[in-house]
Design a protein around this motif. Structure first.
Motif, PDB file in Angstrom:
ATOM      1  N   PRO A  54       0.837  -1.200   0.000  1.00  0.00           N
ATOM      2  CA  PRO A  54       0.000   0.000   0.000  1.00  0.00           C
ATOM      3  C   PRO A  54       0.875   1.255   0.000  1.00  0.00           C
ATOM      4  O   PRO A  54       1.924   1.275   0.629  1.00  0.00           O
ATOM      5  CB  PRO A  54      -0.807  -0.117   1.284  1.00  0.00           C
ATOM      6  CG  PRO A  54      -0.128  -1.132   2.114  1.00  0.00           C
ATOM      7  CD  PRO A  54       0.688  -1.985   1.197  1.00  0.00           C
ATOM      8  N   VAL A  55       0.425   2.260  -0.715  1.00  0.00           N
ATOM      9  CA  VAL A  55       1.161   3.515  -0.780  1.00  0.00           C
ATOM     10  C   VAL A  55       0.958   4.267   0.529  1.00  0.00           C
ATOM     11  O   VAL A  55      -0.151   4.328   1.045  1.00  0.00           O
ATOM     12  CB  VAL A  55       0.652   4.368  -1.962  1.00  0.00           C
ATOM     13  CG1 VAL A  55       1.332   5.729  -1.984  1.00  0.00           C
ATOM     14  CG2 VAL A  55       0.859   3.634  -3.268  1.00  0.00           C
ATOM     15  N   GLU A  56       2.027   4.805   1.058  1.00  0.00           N
ATOM     16  CA  GLU A  56       1.921   5.604   2.273  1.00  0.00           C
ATOM     17  C   GLU A  56       1.907   7.070   1.875  1.00  0.00           C
ATOM     18  O   GLU A  56       2.904   7.612   1.422  1.00  0.00           O
ATOM     19  CB  GLU A  56       3.081   5.309   3.219  1.00  0.00           C
ATOM     20  CG  GLU A  56       2.933   3.953   3.879  1.00  0.00           C
ATOM     21  CD  GLU A  56       3.830   3.803   5.086  1.00  0.00           C
ATOM     22  OE1 GLU A  56       4.106   4.803   5.778  1.00  0.00           O
ATOM     23  OE2 GLU A  56       4.246   2.669   5.334  1.00  0.00           O
ATOM     24  N   TYR A  57       0.747   7.674   2.019  1.00  0.00           N
ATOM     25  CA  TYR A  57       0.584   9.074   1.662  1.00  0.00           C
ATOM     26  C   TYR A  57       0.934   9.963   2.846  1.00  0.00           C
ATOM     27  O   TYR A  57       0.710   9.605   3.995  1.00  0.00           O
ATOM     28  CB  TYR A  57      -0.864   9.354   1.237  1.00  0.00           C
ATOM     29  CG  TYR A  57      -1.209   8.745  -0.093  1.00  0.00           C
ATOM     30  CD1 TYR A  57      -0.841   9.383  -1.282  1.00  0.00           C
ATOM     31  CD2 TYR A  57      -1.891   7.545  -0.177  1.00  0.00           C
ATOM     32  CE1 TYR A  57      -1.161   8.827  -2.508  1.00  0.00           C
ATOM     33  CE2 TYR A  57      -2.210   6.986  -1.406  1.00  0.00           C
ATOM     34  CZ  TYR A  57      -1.839   7.631  -2.565  1.00  0.00           C
ATOM     35  OH  TYR A  57      -2.148   7.072  -3.776  1.00  0.00           O
ATOM     36  N   LYS A  58       1.486  11.117   2.507  1.00  0.00           N
ATOM     37  CA  LYS A  58       1.748  12.152   3.512  1.00  0.00           C
ATOM     38  C   LYS A  58       0.927  13.357   3.095  1.00  0.00           C
ATOM     39  O   LYS A  58       0.947  13.757   1.928  1.00  0.00           O
ATOM     40  CB  LYS A  58       3.233  12.512   3.545  1.00  0.00           C
ATOM     41  CG  LYS A  58       4.102  11.384   4.040  1.00  0.00           C
ATOM     42  CD  LYS A  58       5.556  11.779   4.036  1.00  0.00           C
ATOM     43  CE  LYS A  58       6.419  10.600   4.443  1.00  0.00           C
ATOM     44  NZ  LYS A  58       7.834  10.909   4.343  1.00  0.00           N
ATOM     45  N   ILE A  59       0.185  13.917   4.042  1.00  0.00           N
ATOM     46  CA  ILE A  59      -0.667  15.064   3.756  1.00  0.00           C
ATOM     47  C   ILE A  59      -0.463  16.109   4.837  1.00  0.00           C
ATOM     48  O   ILE A  59      -0.340  15.769   6.017  1.00  0.00           O
ATOM     49  CB  ILE A  59      -2.146  14.641   3.620  1.00  0.00           C
ATOM     50  CG1 ILE A  59      -3.011  15.824   3.189  1.00  0.00           C
ATOM     51  CG2 ILE A  59      -2.658  13.995   4.877  1.00  0.00           C
ATOM     52  CD1 ILE A  59      -4.391  15.431   2.724  1.00  0.00           C
ATOM     53  N   ALA A  60      -0.390  17.378   4.414  1.00  0.00           N
ATOM     54  CA  ALA A  60      -0.169  18.462   5.372  1.00  0.00           C
ATOM     55  C   ALA A  60      -0.878  19.723   4.889  1.00  0.00           C
ATOM     56  O   ALA A  60      -0.964  19.977   3.687  1.00  0.00           O
ATOM     57  CB  ALA A  60       1.324  18.741   5.519  1.00  0.00           C
ATOM     58  N   ILE A  61      -1.373  20.484   5.837  1.00  0.00           N
ATOM     59  CA  ILE A  61      -1.930  21.800   5.531  1.00  0.00           C
ATOM     60  C   ILE A  61      -0.756  22.764   5.484  1.00  0.00           C
ATOM     61  O   ILE A  61      -0.010  22.896   6.466  1.00  0.00           O
ATOM     62  CB  ILE A  61      -2.961  22.222   6.598  1.00  0.00           C
ATOM     63  CG1 ILE A  61      -4.161  21.278   6.562  1.00  0.00           C
ATOM     64  CG2 ILE A  61      -3.387  23.671   6.382  1.00  0.00           C
ATOM     65  CD1 ILE A  61      -5.181  21.498   7.670  1.00  0.00           C
ATOM     66  N   VAL A  62      -0.547  23.420   4.348  1.00  0.00           N
ATOM     67  CA  VAL A  62       0.588  24.336   4.206  1.00  0.00           C
ATOM     68  C   VAL A  62       0.167  25.798   4.360  1.00  0.00           C
ATOM     69  O   VAL A  62       0.997  26.663   4.626  1.00  0.00           O
ATOM     70  CB  VAL A  62       1.341  24.126   2.872  1.00  0.00           C
ATOM     71  CG1 VAL A  62       2.027  22.773   2.864  1.00  0.00           C
ATOM     72  CG2 VAL A  62       0.425  24.271   1.677  1.00  0.00           C
ATOM     73  N   SER A  63      -1.130  26.067   4.194  1.00  0.00           N
ATOM     74  CA  SER A  63      -1.637  27.417   4.377  1.00  0.00           C
ATOM     75  C   SER A  63      -3.111  27.336   4.752  1.00  0.00           C
ATOM     76  O   SER A  63      -3.852  26.584   4.112  1.00  0.00           O
ATOM     77  CB  SER A  63      -1.474  28.218   3.083  1.00  0.00           C
ATOM     78  OG  SER A  63      -2.044  29.504   3.221  1.00  0.00           O
TER      79      SER A  63
END
Length: 154
Positions: A54-63
């Motif tokens: 499974p792909v490990e996604y990284k998600i972040a709020i940048v603004s």
């Protein structure tokens, strides 16, 4: 081995001469035979593939940044998200505002919030599959929205 040419000019070979033709005997060179092996079976060609990781996604709020103060009298602002690697076409992102899903899940990384009340707000974004399963979540970002009040002394 015998060889002859028929009335149409086609060349034939046989291990016995054909009657009524001018078949000539042909000497084969040693080791000129062809060894054919049967085609491989499905079991022979099947490779033991390991299941796709499974792909490990990284998600972040940048603004906006965490702890940012937003001064916007109409209560509108945007949330920009960064995702790595690029989302698979079957995946979407869902924005949460104060623990509640704010809008319909989308594929674009810019969310537009409209007419948000003033005060402290907690934002987070989730990557979800077509079944609603959460694959990754961002860290929670806290923002403070200031709106001018028509109520005032004076």
């Amino acid at each position: 081995m015998y060889r002859w040419v028929d009335e149409n000019g086609k060349v034939h070979y046989s291990d016995e001469p054909k009657e009524g033709t001018n078949a000539e005997q042909v000497q084969l060179k040693p080791n000129s035979s062809i060894q054919l092996s049967p085609p491989p079976s499905a079991a022979d060609t099947a490779t033991t593939e390991t299941p796709a990781q499974p792909v490990e996604y990284k998600i972040a709020i940048v603004s906006p940044e965490n702890q940012a103060t937003i001064r916007e009298n109409n209560g509108n602002f945007s949330v920009q998200v960064e995702v790595e690697p690029k989302l698979d076409s079957s995946l979407k992102m869902a924005l949460s505002l104060n623990g509640n899903t704010y809008s319909v899940p989308q594929r674009t990384n810019l969310f537009r919030l409209v007419n948000i009340d003033r005060g402290e707000h907690k934002l987070s974004v989730r990557i979800i599959d077509q079944n609603g399963k959460v694959l990754a979540s961002s860290q929670e970002t806290t923002v403070y929205l200031h709106r001018a009040s028509m109520l005032g002394g004076g």
